[in-house]
Design a protein around this motif. Structure first.
Motif, PDB file in Angstrom:
ATOM      1  N   GLY A  78       0.821  -1.205   0.000  1.00 23.78           N
ATOM      2  CA  GLY A  78       0.000   0.000   0.000  1.00 23.78           C
ATOM      3  C   GLY A  78       0.852   1.250   0.000  1.00 23.78           C
ATOM      4  O   GLY A  78       0.574   2.205  -0.740  1.00 23.78           O
ATOM      5  N   TYR A  79       1.883   1.265   0.822  1.00 23.17           N
ATOM      6  CA  TYR A  79       2.793   2.414   0.858  1.00 23.17           C
ATOM      7  C   TYR A  79       3.397   2.644  -0.518  1.00 23.17           C
ATOM      8  O   TYR A  79       3.453   3.786  -1.005  1.00 23.17           O
ATOM      9  N   PHE A  80       3.862   1.577  -1.154  1.00 18.26           N
ATOM     10  CA  PHE A  80       4.521   1.723  -2.448  1.00 18.26           C
ATOM     11  C   PHE A  80       3.552   2.200  -3.523  1.00 18.26           C
ATOM     12  O   PHE A  80       3.871   3.120  -4.297  1.00 18.26           O
ATOM     13  N   VAL A  81       2.384   1.603  -3.579  1.00 23.21           N
ATOM     14  CA  VAL A  81       1.416   1.975  -4.615  1.00 23.21           C
ATOM     15  C   VAL A  81       1.008   3.438  -4.479  1.00 23.21           C
ATOM     16  O   VAL A  81       0.969   4.189  -5.471  1.00 23.21           O
ATOM     17  N   LEU A  82       0.726   3.875  -3.265  1.00 22.31           N
ATOM     18  CA  LEU A  82       0.264   5.243  -3.060  1.00 22.31           C
ATOM     19  C   LEU A  82       1.378   6.277  -3.204  1.00 22.31           C
ATOM     20  O   LEU A  82       1.109   7.446  -3.479  1.00 22.31           O
ATOM     21  N   ASN A  83       2.627   5.839  -3.033  1.00 20.36           N
ATOM     22  CA  ASN A  83       3.752   6.775  -3.114  1.00 20.36           C
ATOM     23  C   ASN A  83       4.643   6.530  -4.321  1.00 20.36           C
ATOM     24  O   ASN A  83       5.737   7.102  -4.399  1.00 20.36           O
ATOM     25  N   ARG A  84       4.191   5.734  -5.273  1.00 23.94           N
ATOM     26  CA  ARG A  84       5.045   5.358  -6.402  1.00 23.94           C
ATOM     27  C   ARG A  84       5.596   6.588  -7.134  1.00 23.94           C
ATOM     28  O   ARG A  84       6.802   6.679  -7.419  1.00 23.94           O
ATOM     29  N   SER A  85       4.752   7.539  -7.440  1.00 25.31           N
ATOM     30  CA  SER A  85       5.222   8.711  -8.178  1.00 25.31           C
ATOM     31  C   SER A  85       6.225   9.517  -7.353  1.00 25.31           C
ATOM     32  O   SER A  85       7.195  10.069  -7.887  1.00 25.31           O
ATOM     33  N   ARG A  86       6.031   9.594  -6.043  1.00 27.28           N
ATOM     34  CA  ARG A  86       6.956  10.323  -5.182  1.00 27.28           C
ATOM     35  C   ARG A  86       8.298   9.600  -5.088  1.00 27.28           C
ATOM     36  O   ARG A  86       9.361  10.234  -5.092  1.00 27.28           O
ATOM     37  N   LEU A  87       8.249   8.279  -5.015  1.00 30.45           N
ATOM     38  CA  LEU A  87       9.490   7.504  -4.977  1.00 30.45           C
ATOM     39  C   LEU A  87      10.256   7.644  -6.284  1.00 30.45           C
ATOM     40  O   LEU A  87      11.488   7.780  -6.291  1.00 30.45           O
ATOM     41  N   ASP A  88       9.536   7.619  -7.402  1.00 31.93           N
ATOM     42  CA  ASP A  88      10.183   7.821  -8.705  1.00 31.93           C
ATOM     43  C   ASP A  88      10.852   9.194  -8.764  1.00 31.93           C
ATOM     44  O   ASP A  88      11.966   9.339  -9.293  1.00 31.93           O
ATOM     45  N   ALA A  89      10.170  10.204  -8.229  1.00 29.19           N
ATOM     46  CA  ALA A  89      10.721  11.563  -8.253  1.00 29.19           C
ATOM     47  C   ALA A  89      11.979  11.657  -7.390  1.00 29.19           C
ATOM     48  O   ALA A  89      12.952  12.324  -7.766  1.00 29.19           O
ATOM     49  N   VAL A  90      11.983  10.991  -6.225  1.00 31.22           N
ATOM     50  CA  VAL A  90      13.162  11.004  -5.359  1.00 31.22           C
ATOM     51  C   VAL A  90      14.336  10.312  -6.042  1.00 31.22           C
ATOM     52  O   VAL A  90      15.475  10.794  -6.001  1.00 31.22           O
ATOM     53  N   VAL A  91      14.076   9.186  -6.689  1.00 36.49           N
ATOM     54  CA  VAL A  91      15.142   8.480  -7.406  1.00 36.49           C
ATOM     55  C   VAL A  91      15.718   9.364  -8.512  1.00 36.49           C
ATOM     56  O   VAL A  91      16.938   9.415  -8.721  1.00 36.49           O
ATOM     57  N   ALA A  92      14.852  10.075  -9.227  1.00 38.65           N
ATOM     58  CA  ALA A  92      15.324  10.962 -10.291  1.00 38.65           C
ATOM     59  C   ALA A  92      16.199  12.081  -9.720  1.00 38.65           C
ATOM     60  O   ALA A  92      17.222  12.449 -10.319  1.00 38.65           O
ATOM     61  N   GLU A  93      15.818  12.616  -8.557  1.00 38.95           N
ATOM     62  CA  GLU A  93      16.620  13.663  -7.922  1.00 38.95           C
ATOM     63  C   GLU A  93      17.987  13.128  -7.507  1.00 38.95           C
ATOM     64  O   GLU A  93      19.016  13.783  -7.692  1.00 38.95           O
TER      65      GLU A  93
END
Length: 230
Positions: A78-93
């Motif tokens: 649940g954490y991953f699904v709801l925060n997927r876009s935020r995690l992708d953005a952090v990885v890009a940073e």
């Protein structure tokens, strides 16, 4: 199912329940567990109050709402699904700042005004070096380095670094570590005394991370894994 009597009370209960649903929906999008749980707690009895068979409706909604709340805020998936876009953005940073190899937010509360010229203990680590924003220029402490000086040496813009710190804090992550092949592991906080840690690992090659193997390790999505290391 909806009681025909006490229309005013019924409408009020439906409005309260509807507001709870709206807040719950917002909490899912924003990943805000506390407001989400509170909204579910308010919405379930409100809708049950507007129903004819209140106990049955309450039990049914409590089961559904409780299951949804647990799946959203109480599980790794649940954490991953709801925060997927935020995690992708952090990885890009992180990928855009290649000289930052590892980072641990640690703890670095501001010292008292009288202590600003003295040594101040920090557990924040940049590339394995202890840093603090509160160590004055020229202080005799050789253990904690000035955060801004270390970042300047690495060629990392301070504003961008602070934005990354804020993003990690909002996600409840302790920091990150780079691995081979472009791997970036976003580390969860480690409870005191725990000899292992868990991470959300991004792998550009989509290969399962090396050094994992715990039963809880799994693929979350293409290029994303959840691993335990100790």
């Amino acid at each position: 199912m909806i009681a025909p009597r006490s229309d005013g009370t019924r409408r009020a209960a439906l409005v309260v329940g509807g507001c709870g649903v709206v807040v719950f929906g917002w909490a899912l999008v924003a990943y805000a567990p506390v407001p989400g749980i509170a909204a579910a707690v308010v919405a379930v009895p409100a809708f049950a109050r507007a129903a004819t068979h209140r106990v049955a409706v309450f039990l049914a909604l409590a089961a559904v709402g409780g299951g949804m709340t647990w799946a959203a805020f109480g599980t790794t998936t649940g954490y991953f699904v709801l925060n997927r876009s935020r995690l992708d953005a952090v990885v890009a940073e992180i990928a855009a700042m290649p000289t930052l190899v590892s980072f641990e937010r640690g703890r670095d509360d501001p010292p008292a005004e009288a202590e600003r010229t003295a040594w101040w203990e920090s557990t924040r680590l940049v590339n394995g070096r202890r840093v603090t924003p509160y160590r004055p220029q020229g202080a005799r402490d050789t253990d904690s380095l000035r955060e801004i000086d270390v970042l300047r040496d690495l060629g990392v813009p301070y504003a961008r670094y602070r934005a990354l710190c804020g993003a990690l804090e909002r996600l409840g992550l302790a920091g990150f570590t780079r691995g081979p092949g472009g791997e970036i592991a976003l580390d969860e906080p480690i409870p005191g005394g725990t000899p292992w840690g868990t991470s959300f690992v991004y792998r550009p090659d989509d290969a399962f991370p090396a050094g994992s193997g715990a039963e809880s390790d799994r693929r979350l999505a293409p290029n994303w894994f959840f691993v335990t290391r100790g």
